[in-house]
Design a protein around this motif. Structure first.
Motif, mmCIF file in Angstrom:
data_model
loop_
_atom_site.group_PDB
_atom_site.id
_atom_site.type_symbol
_atom_site.label_atom_id
_atom_site.label_comp_id
_atom_site.label_asym_id
_atom_site.label_seq_id
_atom_site.Cartn_x
_atom_site.Cartn_y
_atom_site.Cartn_z
ATOM 1 N N TRP A 250 0.731 -1.342 0.060
ATOM 2 C CA TRP A 250 0.025 0.015 -0.104
ATOM 3 C C TRP A 250 0.837 1.232 0.094
ATOM 4 O O TRP A 250 0.682 2.284 -0.793
ATOM 5 N N SER A 251 1.750 1.255 0.877
ATOM 6 C CA SER A 251 2.677 2.376 1.111
ATOM 7 C C SER A 251 3.458 2.544 -0.429
ATOM 8 O O SER A 251 3.481 3.863 -0.798
ATOM 9 N N VAL A 252 3.807 1.604 -0.794
ATOM 10 C CA VAL A 252 4.502 1.842 -2.271
ATOM 11 C C VAL A 252 3.657 2.269 -3.170
ATOM 12 O O VAL A 252 3.846 3.311 -4.119
ATOM 13 N N LEU B 129 -11.641 10.358 4.611
ATOM 14 C CA LEU B 129 -10.700 10.034 5.709
ATOM 15 C C LEU B 129 -9.342 10.924 5.632
ATOM 16 O O LEU B 129 -8.803 11.001 4.712
ATOM 17 N N GLU B 130 -9.289 11.485 6.907
ATOM 18 C CA GLU B 130 -8.116 12.413 7.015
ATOM 19 C C GLU B 130 -7.309 11.982 8.210
ATOM 20 O O GLU B 130 -7.776 11.505 9.353
ATOM 21 N N PHE B 131 -5.963 12.355 8.254
ATOM 22 C CA PHE B 131 -5.139 11.911 9.326
ATOM 23 C C PHE B 131 -4.520 13.144 9.952
ATOM 24 O O PHE B 131 -4.304 14.180 9.131
ATOM 25 N N GLY B 132 -4.309 13.319 11.337
ATOM 26 C CA GLY B 132 -3.668 14.286 11.964
ATOM 27 C C GLY B 132 -3.837 14.169 13.205
ATOM 28 O O GLY B 132 -3.881 13.016 13.954
ATOM 29 N N GLN C 34 0.381 2.706 8.319
ATOM 30 C CA GLN C 34 0.974 1.662 7.221
ATOM 31 C C GLN C 34 -0.074 1.211 6.266
ATOM 32 O O GLN C 34 0.362 1.275 4.997
ATOM 33 N N ASP C 35 -1.178 0.768 6.472
ATOM 34 C CA ASP C 35 -2.084 0.542 5.610
ATOM 35 C C ASP C 35 -2.259 1.710 4.509
ATOM 36 O O ASP C 35 -2.826 1.183 3.349
ATOM 37 N N TYR C 36 -2.530 2.755 4.969
ATOM 38 C CA TYR C 36 -2.710 3.978 4.133
ATOM 39 C C TYR C 36 -1.480 4.810 3.729
ATOM 40 O O TYR C 36 -1.583 5.893 3.116
ATOM 41 N N GLY C 37 -0.350 4.394 3.925
ATOM 42 C CA GLY C 37 0.975 4.871 3.533
ATOM 43 C C GLY C 37 1.233 6.180 4.147
ATOM 44 O O GLY C 37 1.784 6.991 3.417
ATOM 45 N N ILE C 38 0.752 6.690 5.322
ATOM 46 C CA ILE C 38 0.756 7.671 6.080
ATOM 47 C C ILE C 38 2.051 7.461 6.875
ATOM 48 O O ILE C 38 2.301 6.819 7.817
ATOM 49 N N TYR D 207 -2.982 13.794 3.612
ATOM 50 C CA TYR D 207 -3.947 13.564 2.469
ATOM 51 C C TYR D 207 -5.397 13.447 2.920
ATOM 52 O O TYR D 207 -5.669 12.930 3.895
ATOM 53 N N LEU D 208 -6.151 13.465 2.002
ATOM 54 C CA LEU D 208 -7.586 13.413 2.117
ATOM 55 C C LEU D 208 -7.880 12.126 1.247
ATOM 56 O O LEU D 208 -7.823 12.244 -0.115
ATOM 57 N N TYR D 209 -8.553 10.998 1.929
ATOM 58 C CA TYR D 209 -8.892 9.887 1.116
ATOM 59 C C TYR D 209 -10.314 9.833 0.854
ATOM 60 O O TYR D 209 -11.344 10.153 1.855
ATOM 61 N N PHE D 210 -10.820 9.719 -0.454
ATOM 62 C CA PHE D 210 -12.178 9.455 -0.668
ATOM 63 C C PHE D 210 -12.643 8.081 -0.708
ATOM 64 O O PHE D 210 -11.955 7.374 -1.530
#
Length: 194
Positions: free
Chosen positions: A4-6, A61-64, A136-140, A161-164
């Motif tokens: 996923w990260s790649v 989906l937002e990370f922070g 890790q699953d989202y490459g963050i 990043y904002l994931y839809f």
């Protein structure tokens, strides 16, 4: 680095070129769409939170983290504005804010923080191990940096990043930090039609 990260890194590098998109999205697209990695953590409402429980809605989906003073408040403010601009369609959206700082971001702290932006936003937190797996699953990426002169206070540098995630649970698009509420509304409206 996970598959996923790649994949996400490759997508981020190619983002400026914008992948071919038959819908006309402003975001970079996942082509082909693929199932979003599911996770089970603690929600800011104190209950178990599973990404898959929001099937039928468009998830943003937002990370922070709640102690962030620059990027995160801007992103959340933009998402709150996008939701306001969606009008009647806003009920078909769910913003999930995934912490990169689970040591400090308790469900209660996240609930109080998110309420200031939009009471419908839900936070996702858990053990450091659970949250590391989600990242890790989202490459963050997320890196703690101690504040000069303090032995306990720190900031967290992280990718933004904002994931839809569409109604069926598939990753459809990815927006980098700095895009406008209008861009989110544009893409959310198109994805809600499909």
């Amino acid at each position: 680095m996970s598959k996923w990260s790649v994949a996400l890194l490759a997508m981020s590098i190619a983002f400026g070129a914008q992948a071919a998109d038959t819908l006309g999205l402003k975001a970079g697209v996942f082509d082909p769409p693929r199932m979003a990695p599911d996770f089970t953590v603690r929600g800011s409402d104190g209950k178990e939170l599973k990404l898959s429980q929001y099937r039928g809605k468009l998830v943003l989906l937002e990370f922070g983290y709640t102690s962030c003073v620059d990027v995160c408040p801007v992103s959340l403010g933009m998402l709150a504005e996008a939701r306001r601009q969606m009008g009647g369609q806003a009920s078909q959206l769910q913003v999930i804010y995934v912490t990169v700082d689970p040591e400090r971001d308790t469900p209660e702290r996240m609930r109080n923080y998110l309420r200031a932006f939009d009471p419908t936003f839900i936070g996702a937190t858990g053990t450091p191990q659970q949250m590391a797996r989600v990242r890790q699953d989202y490459g963050i990426t997320a890196t703690k940096k101690m504040i000069d002169g303090s032995k306990t206070d720190y900031t967290v540098g992280h990718s933004s990043y904002l994931y839809f995630v569409d109604r069926k649970g598939s990753l459809r698009a990815l927006l980098p930090f700095g895009r406008t509420a209008a861009d989110v509304v544009h893409d959310a409206t198109l994805l809600l039609k499909n």
